[in-house]
Design a protein around this motif. Structure first.
Motif, PDB file in Angstrom:
ATOM      1  N   ASP A 167     -28.620  25.929 -31.350  1.00 56.10           N
ATOM      2  CA  ASP A 167     -27.898  26.636 -32.408  1.00 56.10           C
ATOM      3  C   ASP A 167     -28.666  27.861 -32.879  1.00 56.10           C
ATOM      4  O   ASP A 167     -28.082  28.919 -33.140  1.00 56.10           O
ATOM      5  CB  ASP A 167     -27.655  25.699 -33.597  1.00 56.10           C
ATOM      6  CG  ASP A 167     -26.429  24.829 -33.385  1.00 56.10           C
ATOM      7  OD1 ASP A 167     -25.592  25.205 -32.554  1.00 56.10           O
ATOM      8  OD2 ASP A 167     -26.320  23.786 -34.041  1.00 56.10           O
ATOM      9  N   LEU A 168     -29.988  27.724 -32.980  1.00 57.63           N
ATOM     10  CA  LEU A 168     -30.818  28.854 -33.408  1.00 57.63           C
ATOM     11  C   LEU A 168     -30.784  29.971 -32.369  1.00 57.63           C
ATOM     12  O   LEU A 168     -30.636  31.155 -32.709  1.00 57.63           O
ATOM     13  CB  LEU A 168     -32.254  28.386 -33.652  1.00 57.63           C
ATOM     14  CG  LEU A 168     -33.264  29.477 -34.022  1.00 57.63           C
ATOM     15  CD1 LEU A 168     -32.834  30.205 -35.276  1.00 57.63           C
ATOM     16  CD2 LEU A 168     -34.659  28.891 -34.175  1.00 57.63           C
ATOM     17  N   LEU A 169     -30.912  29.598 -31.093  1.00 54.18           N
ATOM     18  CA  LEU A 169     -30.861  30.610 -30.033  1.00 54.18           C
ATOM     19  C   LEU A 169     -29.508  31.314 -30.013  1.00 54.18           C
ATOM     20  O   LEU A 169     -29.422  32.538 -29.828  1.00 54.18           O
ATOM     21  CB  LEU A 169     -31.133  29.957 -28.675  1.00 54.18           C
ATOM     22  CG  LEU A 169     -32.540  29.394 -28.461  1.00 54.18           C
ATOM     23  CD1 LEU A 169     -32.618  28.672 -27.127  1.00 54.18           C
ATOM     24  CD2 LEU A 169     -33.583  30.491 -28.530  1.00 54.18           C
ATOM     25  N   GLU A 170     -28.449  30.537 -30.232  1.00 50.09           N
ATOM     26  CA  GLU A 170     -27.112  31.125 -30.256  1.00 50.09           C
ATOM     27  C   GLU A 170     -26.964  32.094 -31.424  1.00 50.09           C
ATOM     28  O   GLU A 170     -26.392  33.186 -31.284  1.00 50.09           O
ATOM     29  CB  GLU A 170     -26.073  30.014 -30.357  1.00 50.09           C
ATOM     30  CG  GLU A 170     -24.636  30.507 -30.347  1.00 50.09           C
ATOM     31  CD  GLU A 170     -23.654  29.370 -30.513  1.00 50.09           C
ATOM     32  OE1 GLU A 170     -22.566  29.610 -31.078  1.00 50.09           O
ATOM     33  OE2 GLU A 170     -23.965  28.247 -30.082  1.00 50.09           O
ATOM     34  N   ALA A 171     -27.499  31.701 -32.597  1.00 47.29           N
ATOM     35  CA  ALA A 171     -27.415  32.568 -33.775  1.00 47.29           C
ATOM     36  C   ALA A 171     -28.205  33.860 -33.569  1.00 47.29           C
ATOM     37  O   ALA A 171     -27.764  34.944 -33.971  1.00 47.29           O
ATOM     38  CB  ALA A 171     -27.944  31.821 -35.002  1.00 47.29           C
ATOM     39  N   ARG A 172     -29.364  33.766 -32.928  1.00 41.69           N
ATOM     40  CA  ARG A 172     -30.169  34.954 -32.663  1.00 41.69           C
ATOM     41  C   ARG A 172     -29.461  35.887 -31.685  1.00 41.69           C
ATOM     42  O   ARG A 172     -29.432  37.105 -31.871  1.00 41.69           O
ATOM     43  CB  ARG A 172     -31.541  34.541 -32.109  1.00 41.69           C
ATOM     44  CG  ARG A 172     -32.444  33.870 -33.133  1.00 41.69           C
ATOM     45  CD  ARG A 172     -33.764  33.426 -32.500  1.00 41.69           C
ATOM     46  NE  ARG A 172     -34.509  34.570 -31.967  1.00 41.69           N
ATOM     47  CZ  ARG A 172     -35.283  35.367 -32.691  1.00 41.69           C
ATOM     48  NH1 ARG A 172     -35.407  35.161 -33.989  1.00 41.69           N
ATOM     49  NH2 ARG A 172     -35.927  36.369 -32.144  1.00 41.69           N
ATOM     50  N   GLN A 173     -28.885  35.301 -30.644  1.00 38.23           N
ATOM     51  CA  GLN A 173     -28.190  36.122 -29.660  1.00 38.23           C
ATOM     52  C   GLN A 173     -26.939  36.770 -30.263  1.00 38.23           C
ATOM     53  O   GLN A 173     -26.624  37.929 -29.971  1.00 38.23           O
ATOM     54  CB  GLN A 173     -27.807  35.266 -28.455  1.00 38.23           C
ATOM     55  CG  GLN A 173     -27.159  36.068 -27.324  1.00 38.23           C
ATOM     56  CD  GLN A 173     -26.931  35.229 -26.085  1.00 38.23           C
ATOM     57  OE1 GLN A 173     -27.234  34.042 -26.062  1.00 38.23           O
ATOM     58  NE2 GLN A 173     -26.389  35.838 -25.049  1.00 38.23           N
ATOM     59  N   LYS A 174     -26.247  36.034 -31.125  1.00 40.23           N
ATOM     60  CA  LYS A 174     -25.043  36.585 -31.752  1.00 40.23           C
ATOM     61  C   LYS A 174     -25.387  37.760 -32.662  1.00 40.23           C
ATOM     62  O   LYS A 174     -24.640  38.749 -32.721  1.00 40.23           O
ATOM     63  CB  LYS A 174     -24.335  35.485 -32.552  1.00 40.23           C
ATOM     64  CG  LYS A 174     -22.977  35.911 -33.092  1.00 40.23           C
ATOM     65  CD  LYS A 174     -22.015  36.194 -31.951  1.00 40.23           C
ATOM     66  CE  LYS A 174     -20.647  36.601 -32.476  1.00 40.23           C
ATOM     67  NZ  LYS A 174     -19.695  36.871 -31.378  1.00 40.23           N
ATOM     68  N   TRP A 175     -26.518  37.676 -33.383  1.00 42.85           N
ATOM     69  CA  TRP A 175     -26.918  38.806 -34.223  1.00 42.85           C
ATOM     70  C   TRP A 175     -27.223  40.037 -33.365  1.00 42.85           C
ATOM     71  O   TRP A 175     -26.878  41.161 -33.739  1.00 42.85           O
ATOM     72  CB  TRP A 175     -28.128  38.431 -35.080  1.00 42.85           C
ATOM     73  CG  TRP A 175     -28.670  39.605 -35.840  1.00 42.85           C
ATOM     74  CD1 TRP A 175     -29.864  40.226 -35.673  1.00 42.85           C
ATOM     75  CD2 TRP A 175     -27.990  40.323 -36.877  1.00 42.85           C
ATOM     76  NE1 TRP A 175     -29.988  41.274 -36.535  1.00 42.85           N
ATOM     77  CE2 TRP A 175     -28.851  41.373 -37.296  1.00 42.85           C
ATOM     78  CE3 TRP A 175     -26.750  40.201 -37.494  1.00 42.85           C
ATOM     79  CZ2 TRP A 175     -28.510  42.273 -38.293  1.00 42.85           C
ATOM     80  CZ3 TRP A 175     -26.406  41.099 -38.486  1.00 42.85           C
ATOM     81  CH2 TRP A 175     -27.276  42.128 -38.884  1.00 42.85           C
ATOM     82  N   GLU A 176     -27.852  39.827 -32.224  1.00 47.14           N
ATOM     83  CA  GLU A 176     -28.102  40.952 -31.307  1.00 47.14           C
ATOM     84  C   GLU A 176     -26.790  41.608 -30.881  1.00 47.14           C
ATOM     85  O   GLU A 176     -26.656  42.834 -30.901  1.00 47.14           O
ATOM     86  CB  GLU A 176     -28.852  40.458 -30.075  1.00 47.14           C
ATOM     87  CG  GLU A 176     -29.038  41.506 -28.991  1.00 47.14           C
ATOM     88  CD  GLU A 176     -29.412  40.911 -27.646  1.00 47.14           C
ATOM     89  OE1 GLU A 176     -28.908  41.395 -26.621  1.00 47.14           O
ATOM     90  OE2 GLU A 176     -30.222  39.969 -27.627  1.00 47.14           O
ATOM     91  N   GLU A 177     -25.804  40.775 -30.526  1.00 46.23           N
ATOM     92  CA  GLU A 177     -24.523  41.316 -30.070  1.00 46.23           C
ATOM     93  C   GLU A 177     -23.824  42.083 -31.187  1.00 46.23           C
ATOM     94  O   GLU A 177     -23.301  43.189 -30.961  1.00 46.23           O
ATOM     95  CB  GLU A 177     -23.636  40.174 -29.567  1.00 46.23           C
ATOM     96  CG  GLU A 177     -24.181  39.478 -28.324  1.00 46.23           C
ATOM     97  CD  GLU A 177     -23.380  38.242 -27.963  1.00 46.23           C
ATOM     98  OE1 GLU A 177     -22.393  37.955 -28.680  1.00 46.23           O
ATOM     99  OE2 GLU A 177     -23.741  37.564 -26.982  1.00 46.23           O
TER     100      GLU A 177
END
Length: 435
Positions: A167-177
């Motif tokens: 979930d943390l990795l997904e949240a970090r990647q989503k902020w990048e996008e």
């Protein structure tokens, strides 16, 4: 330039924290904790430039009081915060829209209420505090069960979900996008990357977060411990880069030296292999010139082939045209056909002149190609003499030796002739004496 920064924090009752106080501080408001009766008053806080609630139909006070009352455990997690750095390249409206977009993503992804507060939006450190509940929102203004984001890894595994780290990795990647889309819409070239420097393939130590207080001190010329750490890491990166450049240059020079040594050995072998016979040496020289002239010879040869095809075609046209030469009219109809004959004859003569002119042009092009071939071969010979001076020296040495040998043979024959003449005279004198 735009930087990547996203950290997550848990607001935990076990640490003496309160979601009421956290929300009041981040929004710069005054909120009363209905469970304990405490009042969190941060109305004097400045630089809160924007705030909004997503996914909950009610006030900030209602939301976080319900979050406090929903948790009974003394070590309960009351809220989860996402702190993000907003790109400085965006204007005020674009920063607000970016924070709102990410807040909507968190609400849709985890079904939680989201409290977005943006601080220092026009400064060098614009950032957003995004506070989310740990429970899903029901009926618009009620909090239900814990969201799957808060489940333990054991419970998540039972429900076929990956670990909480995902979930943390997904949240970090989503902020990048989201941030990169906002930068693209704003026509800004910079982009951010959620991956670590190591995963990006960048060989340097990451810098630490200096913070607002230390940053202010640094701007006043006061060195801080955090600033010194970052400076030392930057110096280390600079030294590593210089070392890598020196090492790369060393490798490059070593490779160039090895190539040069190999070329020198090959050249020495060629010098040793030079024949001692002048005729063979001349043949060897012509082979070397042929090698140097190979590329130009190929170009000349292709041009000559094209020219030969044109010449053959033109000659065939001339032959065909000569066979079509109109015949002079004869007989009683001569007067009637004379006009037509003269017209055809004139056209035939005009075409014959054009064909002759075309052949003359082709002959000139042929002579030009021959001159070009001679010129390129002469240049190839000069290159051979320049790159292989030992070949010319060897040729001159053999020519000198040949000339010397011819001179010796000539002297030898002269001596023999002189001796033969002396013997002849002696015999004649002897015969006269005997008489």
């Amino acid at each position: 330039m735009a930087i990547y920064h996203l950290t997550t924090k848990a607001v935990s009752r076990a640490k003496g924290q309160s979601s009421i106080a956290s929300a009041a501080y981040r929004s710069g408001e005054k909120i009363e904790n209905e469970r304990t009766g405490e009042i969190a008053d941060y109305t004097r806080k400045q630089e809160v430039d924007h705030k909004e609630i997503i996914g909950f139909d009610g006030s900030r006070s209602e939301l976080w009081n319900k979050a406090e009352k929903a948790e009974k455990r003394k070590d309960a997690t009351l809220a989860k915060e996402y702190e993000v750095a907003l790109p400085k390249e965006l204007n005020r409206e674009q920063k607000i829209e970016l924070a709102r977009e990410y807040g909507n993503y968190l609400h849709e992804r985890h079904k939680v209420a989201v409290d977005v507060c943006i601080h220092k939006i026009d400064s060098d450190n614009p950032h957003a505090h995004i506070l989310t509940t740990t429970r899903e929102v029901k009926n618009g203004n009620e909090l239900g069960d814990k969201t799957a984001r808060e489940w333990s890894d054991t419970k998540r595994k039972k429900h076929g979900l990956e670990g909480r780290k995902q979930d943390l990795l997904e949240a970090r990647q989503k902020w990048e996008e989201c941030a990169n889309r906002a930068l693209e819409r704003a026509q800004v070239r910079e982009r951010i990357d959620h991956r670590s420097l190591k995963n990006q393939g960048i060989d340097r130590e990451p810098q630490i977060h200096v913070g607002a207080t230390a940053t202010a001190m640094e701007r006043k010329g006061i060195q801080t411990e955090r600033g010194n750490i970052n400076r030392s890491r930057m110096d280390l990166v600079k030294l590593k880069n210089e070392f890598n450049q020196v090492q790369a240059q060393r490798v490059k020079l070593g490779a160039a030296k090895r190539v040069q040594q190999a070329q020198e050995r090959a050249h020495a072998d060629k010098v040793k292999a030079l024949p001692d016979n002048l005729r063979e040496l001349e043949q060897y020289k012509q082979r070397e010139i042929d090698k140097a002239h190979y590329t130009d010879a190929q170009r000349v040869g292709k041009a000559q082939e094209r020219l030969q095809r044109l010449s053959d075609k033109t000659q065939a046209q001339i032959k065909e045209h000569s066979q079509k030469k109109p015949l002079a009219p004869q007989g009683i109809l001569k007067a009637l056909k004379q006009g037509s004959y003269e017209k055809q004859s004139k056209e035939w003569q005009s075409q014959a002149l054009a064909n002759d002119k075309r052949m003359s042009q082709l002959h000139r092009r042929k002579r030009a190609l021959e001159r070009w071939s001679e010129k390129t071969r002469s240049e190839a010979a000069k290159r051979v003499e320049k790159d292989f001076p030992e070949l010319g020296a060897k040729q001159r040495q053999l020519e000198a030796r040949k000339a010397q040998r011819h001179a010796e043979i000539k002297r030898e024959f002269a001596n023999k002739r002189k001796k033969s003449q002396g013997q002849k005279k002696q015999k004649e004198w002897n015969r006269g004496y005997e008489r």
